[in-house]
Design a protein around this motif. Structure first.
Motif, PDB file in Angstrom:
ATOM      1  N   UNK A 230       0.847  -1.196   0.000  1.00 42.69           N
ATOM      2  CA  UNK A 230       0.000   0.000   0.000  1.00 42.69           C
ATOM      3  C   UNK A 230       0.880   1.244   0.000  1.00 42.69           C
ATOM      4  N   UNK A 231       0.441   2.230  -0.767  1.00 44.36           N
ATOM      5  CA  UNK A 231       1.220   3.452  -0.881  1.00 44.36           C
ATOM      6  C   UNK A 231       1.153   4.300   0.382  1.00 44.36           C
ATOM      7  N   UNK A 232       2.197   5.108   0.560  1.00 47.54           N
ATOM      8  CA  UNK A 232       2.261   6.022   1.698  1.00 47.54           C
ATOM      9  C   UNK A 232       2.886   7.328   1.228  1.00 47.54           C
ATOM     10  N   UNK A 233       2.420   8.453   1.825  1.00 47.71           N
ATOM     11  CA  UNK A 233       2.865   9.782   1.363  1.00 47.71           C
ATOM     12  C   UNK A 233       4.276  10.100   1.856  1.00 47.71           C
ATOM     13  N   UNK A 234       4.976  10.822   1.006  1.00 50.61           N
ATOM     14  CA  UNK A 234       6.248  11.425   1.418  1.00 50.61           C
ATOM     15  C   UNK A 234       5.953  12.713   2.187  1.00 50.61           C
ATOM     16  N   UNK A 235       6.935  13.314   2.876  1.00 55.06           N
ATOM     17  CA  UNK A 235       6.694  14.591   3.572  1.00 55.06           C
ATOM     18  C   UNK A 235       6.318  15.703   2.584  1.00 55.06           C
ATOM     19  N   UNK A 236       5.566  16.709   3.079  1.00 56.76           N
ATOM     20  CA  UNK A 236       5.193  17.848   2.238  1.00 56.76           C
ATOM     21  C   UNK A 236       6.441  18.642   1.852  1.00 56.76           C
ATOM     22  N   UNK A 237       6.396  19.182   0.637  1.00 52.15           N
ATOM     23  CA  UNK A 237       7.468  20.092   0.216  1.00 52.15           C
ATOM     24  C   UNK A 237       7.244  21.472   0.843  1.00 52.15           C
ATOM     25  N   UNK A 238       8.199  22.363   0.672  1.00 52.09           N
ATOM     26  CA  UNK A 238       8.049  23.713   1.200  1.00 52.09           C
ATOM     27  C   UNK A 238       7.007  24.483   0.395  1.00 52.09           C
TER      28      UNK A 238
ATOM     29  N   UNK B 131       3.257  10.040  -3.552  1.00 51.97           N
ATOM     30  CA  UNK B 131       2.886   8.723  -2.997  1.00 51.97           C
ATOM     31  C   UNK B 131       4.027   7.756  -3.283  1.00 51.97           C
ATOM     32  N   UNK B 132       5.135   7.935  -2.559  1.00 52.36           N
ATOM     33  CA  UNK B 132       6.357   7.196  -2.874  1.00 52.36           C
ATOM     34  C   UNK B 132       7.096   6.711  -1.640  1.00 52.36           C
ATOM     35  N   UNK B 133       6.447   6.714  -0.486  1.00 52.21           N
ATOM     36  CA  UNK B 133       7.179   6.351   0.729  1.00 52.21           C
ATOM     37  C   UNK B 133       6.452   5.268   1.529  1.00 52.21           C
ATOM     38  N   UNK B 134       6.255   4.048   1.000  1.00 54.34           N
ATOM     39  CA  UNK B 134       6.685   3.579  -0.325  1.00 54.34           C
ATOM     40  C   UNK B 134       5.596   3.819  -1.374  1.00 54.34           C
ATOM     41  N   UNK B 135       5.950   3.603  -2.657  1.00 54.84           N
ATOM     42  CA  UNK B 135       4.965   3.661  -3.734  1.00 54.84           C
ATOM     43  C   UNK B 135       4.139   2.372  -3.743  1.00 54.84           C
TER      44      UNK B 135
ATOM     45  N   UNK C 226       2.680  -1.061  -4.882  1.00 52.65           N
ATOM     46  CA  UNK C 226       3.235  -2.096  -5.763  1.00 52.65           C
ATOM     47  C   UNK C 226       2.273  -3.255  -5.853  1.00 52.65           C
ATOM     48  N   UNK C 227       2.250  -3.899  -7.009  1.00 55.25           N
ATOM     49  CA  UNK C 227       1.502  -5.144  -7.217  1.00 55.25           C
ATOM     50  C   UNK C 227       0.035  -5.041  -6.825  1.00 55.25           C
ATOM     51  N   UNK C 228      -0.599  -3.901  -7.180  1.00 53.95           N
ATOM     52  CA  UNK C 228      -2.024  -3.749  -6.908  1.00 53.95           C
ATOM     53  C   UNK C 228      -2.351  -3.210  -5.539  1.00 53.95           C
ATOM     54  N   UNK C 229      -1.358  -2.704  -4.803  1.00 56.45           N
ATOM     55  CA  UNK C 229      -1.630  -2.114  -3.499  1.00 56.45           C
ATOM     56  C   UNK C 229      -2.425  -0.826  -3.629  1.00 56.45           C
ATOM     57  N   UNK C 230      -3.030  -0.390  -2.529  1.00 49.18           N
ATOM     58  CA  UNK C 230      -3.892   0.788  -2.554  1.00 49.18           C
ATOM     59  C   UNK C 230      -3.071   2.061  -2.725  1.00 49.18           C
ATOM     60  N   UNK C 231      -3.670   2.988  -3.477  1.00 48.71           N
ATOM     61  CA  UNK C 231      -3.056   4.300  -3.625  1.00 48.71           C
ATOM     62  C   UNK C 231      -3.176   5.075  -2.312  1.00 48.71           C
ATOM     63  N   UNK C 232      -2.345   6.130  -2.188  1.00 51.29           N
ATOM     64  CA  UNK C 232      -2.380   6.950  -0.983  1.00 51.29           C
ATOM     65  C   UNK C 232      -3.695   7.724  -0.908  1.00 51.29           C
ATOM     66  N   UNK C 233      -4.329   7.779   0.240  1.00 54.95           N
ATOM     67  CA  UNK C 233      -5.574   8.552   0.352  1.00 54.95           C
ATOM     68  C   UNK C 233      -5.275  10.053   0.399  1.00 54.95           C
ATOM     69  N   UNK C 234      -6.208  10.843  -0.120  1.00 58.11           N
ATOM     70  CA  UNK C 234      -6.039  12.289  -0.069  1.00 58.11           C
ATOM     71  C   UNK C 234      -5.404  12.849  -1.320  1.00 58.11           C
ATOM     72  N   UNK C 235      -5.106  14.154  -1.301  1.00 51.97           N
ATOM     73  CA  UNK C 235      -4.582  14.864  -2.461  1.00 51.97           C
ATOM     74  C   UNK C 235      -3.071  15.040  -2.340  1.00 51.97           C
TER      75      UNK C 235
END
Length: 846
Positions: A246-254, A270-274, A276-285
């Motif tokens: 399942x995907x997880x968000x990276x920290x916000x940029x400045x 959505x790269x921390x981690x991205x 893979x293999x059909x895992x859920x996308x990160x929730x939110x914008x």
């Protein structure tokens, strides 16, 4: 008088040997307790002791097992099996001296067969034991149990597919088939052996389940449970395990600088981690915007720079609107032109196009000319297309007019087909009959023509399908409209039973019920590897009621039969005096039976996106199947990227697997989640499914990537396989395009009269007249058949009024349009007849 104590065992051994070797002894002679107890006062050191004792063994299939005993000191040794003594004649005895003690030793061997073991009923197991005698007494060996080994086919429990998240535990159960001895179990991951000693993250339980302690991405694979013993090796169905993330968000940029609209923004990935293999996308914008609260967001339009900026933005907006209007107008114009083209093409394909041959030139002395048959008149065929018992027979009307239109100088033109209006009428008349409602309405898979006693030929281009109508097959005075049609398997219901498989296209020729005085020859491809040991081949024909019947069992043809077949490596030639719908069907007699599959690799001619698809087709190795796929790929904009290969697919119930390897990870990324794709065995074996293929989707890392190098493997489990080394430029490489260029066979789909045959008509008649009568010197049609390698069909040829005509007809069907007349001429002139010069055939006489 009392006998000496040591004498009793020896006497008992002699009596026992006499009982076991006596005439009339049974397989297991019964002797009442022939083994005495140790003699009182005897030296226990001289009792027999066994150097070799019989051990437990398993009978594999029907192979007997060997039991061995060796004892010292021993004067006699006999086997006892399940309480009964084994006959002496079944013992193999070898006497020797024990080197360590110097005492006499004896070795005895017997064979135990499967039949002996199977005679023991109930719960008792079959066992054998040795009994050894010496002067001091007797000794018994341990019991050896003989069991029949087997391993059933079906697993009691097979592993199932799973989808698990990263670091979650995985348990794949497996209960092997029942067997003796019990089966040993091992696991395969993508066909590689799983070894717990090399990977501490996995282990196999006592119940044979495979356990993965913490799932890793590398554990995404196909898992197979394998059970084996000394008899066989069984494989379970493969279970696909997918480890997803399942995907997880990276920290916000400045936050960005404040913009003209008084807002600023920040982003995250959505790269921390991205996923893979059909895992859920990160929730939110992934984007966050806010209004600026700084004094920097106060703007006025009083400066000349701001005025110029706004004017420029307005000008750009006006240009974009004008460009959009122009694109809409261009699109509408093109759409109108496309619609008109489609309408025009539909008119062109609404019927058959007229085909004709130019009249012969008067200055050509070699061209054979035939005067019109003045007895031929316009006729109406009164026979029923499909005779039924419940009403009057429908009549089939033929078009009016002569086939032969007289020209100057007594010569004529042979018209090969009718105008478009007649073609539409021809198809519409056929479609009114129930039997022909499944006929294709297009022209690409159908040919037709109007024929009389001169005969002719129908061909469906680029399919290997043709119908030869020999001279005099149609009675003189009759004119028939005849058609030839290729059907798609999904349009015709052909029932297949057991291990039967469709080996040829399904072809119709008709109309059924017309009177023929000679057999016509229907030619079509097949994809079988025929051999008497592996296949049972049958020709099926559909009746007017719609049911399919076996009309010919190849290899068991009767000379007087209505049907006959010449089977070759990739083609079959069917002699028939009744037109109808035919198909060649095979039934596998062993796992060695194989079908030829042609493997084709296609990819887009133009790649406008990052994704790139490689389509791997698995077809019957026939021209008609190839034609269908080539036409389909032309519509899809595809091109051939490798030279086609042939794979032999066996009747082993194993699936076909396809995989892609060695994709350069720096340039391409494969979207295949598992290590291979599969096409089920029955989808291929029944032969009724078209366009069987698998697609491998690749993604370019960069739009500028144009070079692709990889390997594509196609193989049947425990069978034949092929490997393709793909190495080409996806933007400009077309080197394989010409391999599948469809060519016209014979120029036109219908040929009427002498132009349909390679052998000139007059020369053909001379050959028939000369070779039909029997010749004492062997210079007749039988010798011609031997020279043309057709001597296996002599009984069929002999059953016809003109055997030579049958041989020449078959030669025409096999060698048109590229037959070598010189070779035929050599075979005819080599028969040694006095007037053999009359048979000289040259290209100039055609």
């Amino acid at each position: 008088m009392a006998a000496r104590p040591g004498l009793w065992p020896a006497l008992l051994g002699i009596v026992l040997a006499a009982c076991l070797s006596g005439s009339g002894a049974q397989q297991s002679a019964t002797v009442a307790n022939p083994v005495p107890n140790p003699v009182p006062g005897a030296n226990p050191d001289l009792l027999p002791h066994f150097l070799v004792e019989p051990e437990d063994v398993y009978i594999v299939k029907n192979k007997p097992v060997l039991l061995v005993c060796k004892a010292t000191p021993a004067t006699q040794i006999f086997f006892k099996c399940n309480g009964e003594w084994v006959r002496q004649v079944d013992h193999v005895i070898e006497r020797s001296t024990d080197t360590s003690s110097g005492l006499p030793a004896m070795e005895v061997r017997i064979n135990v067969s499967r039949q002996q073991v199977e005679k023991v009923f109930g719960l008792e197991e079959y066992w054998c034991q040795c009994v050894a005698w010496s002067s001091s007494g007797t000794t018994k060996s341990q019991k050896a149990y003989i069991r029949i080994a087997y391993l059933r086919k079906n697993f009691e429990q097979e592993p199932l597919a799973k989808e698990v998240s990263l670091e979650q535990g995985i348990v794949l159960p497996c209960r092997p088939p029942e067997g003796i001895p019990p089966a040993q179990v091992e696991w395969l991951r993508n066909e590689d052996l799983v070894d717990p000693a090399l990977d501490p993250n996995v282990y196999i339980t006592r119940e044979h389940s495979l356990v993965v302690r913490q799932a890793r991405l590398a554990d995404t694979a196909n898992y197979t449970c394998v059970a084996k013993n000394i008899v066989a090796r069984r494989r379970s169905a493969s279970a696909a395990v997918i480890v997803y993330v399942d995907g997880s968000w990276s920290p916000w940029s400045k936050w960005s600088a404040c913009g003209l609209d008084c807002t600023h923004w920040r982003s995250r990935e959505c790269s921390d981690p991205a996923p893979r293999n059909g895992g859920e996308e990160c929730p939110g914008s992934d984007l966050d915007t806010r209004n600026c609260t700084s004094d920097l967001c106060v703007h006025t339009a009083s400066g000349p720079e701001d005025v110029a900026l706004y004017v420029g933005l307005i000008a750009v907006a006006v240009c974009l609107v004008l460009l959009l209007l122009v694109l809409i107008l261009v699109y509408c114009r093109k759409k109108e032109g496309l619609d008109s083209d489609v309408a025009d093409s539909s008119i062109l394909t609404s019927g058959f196009q007229p085909v004709s041959i130019k009249p012969s030139k008067a200055d050509n002395p070699h061209l054979l000319t035939i005067q019109p048959d003045l007895s031929t008149t316009t006729t109406t065929y009164q026979g029923s297309l499909c005779p039924r018992q419940d009403g009057p027979s429908p009549k089939f009307q033929l078009s009016n007019g002569h086939l032969l239109s007289p020209l100057g100088g007594g010569r004529h033109t042979l018209h090969h087909s009718s105008p478009t209006s007649e073609a539409e009428d021809f198809v519409s008349r056929l479609s009114t009959q129930n039997y022909f409602r499944s006929l294709p309405r297009g022209t690409s898979n159908m040919a037709y023509g109007t024929f009389n006693f001169l005969g002719g030929r129908l061909m469906i281009p680029n399919t290997g399908i043709s119908l030869l109508i020999p001279p005099d097959a149609i009675p003189r005075g009759k004119i028939y409209e005849i058609y030839l049609t290729l059907h798609k398997p999904e349009d015709v219901r052909l029932p297949l039973a057991g291990c039967q498989t469709l080996l040829s296209p399904i072809v119709s020729c008709g109309p059924p019920g017309v009177l023929l005085t000679r057999p016509v020859i229907l030619a079509m491809d097949h994809c079988g590897e025929p051999s008497p040991e592996s296949w049972s081949l049958r020709l099926k024909k559909q009746s007017c009621e719609g049911s399919w019947e076996d009309v010919l069992h190849l290899g068991e043809e009767a000379p007087s039969h209505l049907y006959y077949c010449q089977l070759e490596a990739g083609s079959c030639y069917i002699f028939t005096e009744q037109l109808g719908r035919f198909a060649l069907v095979g039934e596998a007699l062993s796992v060695a039976a194989a079908k030829r599959l042609r493997l084709l690799l296609f990819a887009p001619m133009a790649c406008t996106s990052l994704e790139y698809n490689i389509r791997v087709y698995c077809l019957h190795d026939t021209h008609d199947a190839l034609k269908e796929v080539v036409q389909l790929e032309k519509q899809l904009g595809g091109q051939l990227i490798q030279e086609p290969r042939v794979l032999h697919f066996k009747d082993s119930y194993h699936n076909l697997r396809l995989s892609i390897h060695d994709v350069p990870s720096s340039l391409w990324k494969s979207k295949l989640l598992v290590s291979y794709q599969e096409i089920p065995f029955y989808h291929i074996w029944n032969g009724t499914q078209q366009y069987l293929h698998c697609t491998f989707t690749l993604e370019r890392i960069s739009p500028s990537t144009s070079e692709l190098a990889c390997k594509v493997w196609v193989w049947q489990v425990e069978g034949d396989g092929q490997s393709f080394n793909v190495n080409y430029n996806i933007t400009k490489d077309t080197r394989f395009a010409e391999l599948l260029a469809l060519e016209s066979e014979g120029g036109v789909p219908a040929l009427v009269g002498p132009s349909a045959f390679k052998i000139p008509f007059l020369i053909r008649q001379k050959i028939i007249t000369s070779l039909d009568p029997p010749c004492s010197r062997g210079a007749d049609w039988r010798t011609l058949a031997q020279k043309l390698h057709l001597d296996s069909h002599l009984s069929f040829f002999a059953s016809k009024p003109s055997p030579t005509a049958m041989i020449l007809n078959l030669w025409e069907a096999r060698h048109f349009p590229n037959g070598n007349l010189s070779q035929l001429a050599a075979a005819v002139t080599g028969l040694g007849q006095p007037d053999s010069g009359l048979f000289t055939v040259s290209e100039a006489e055609c």
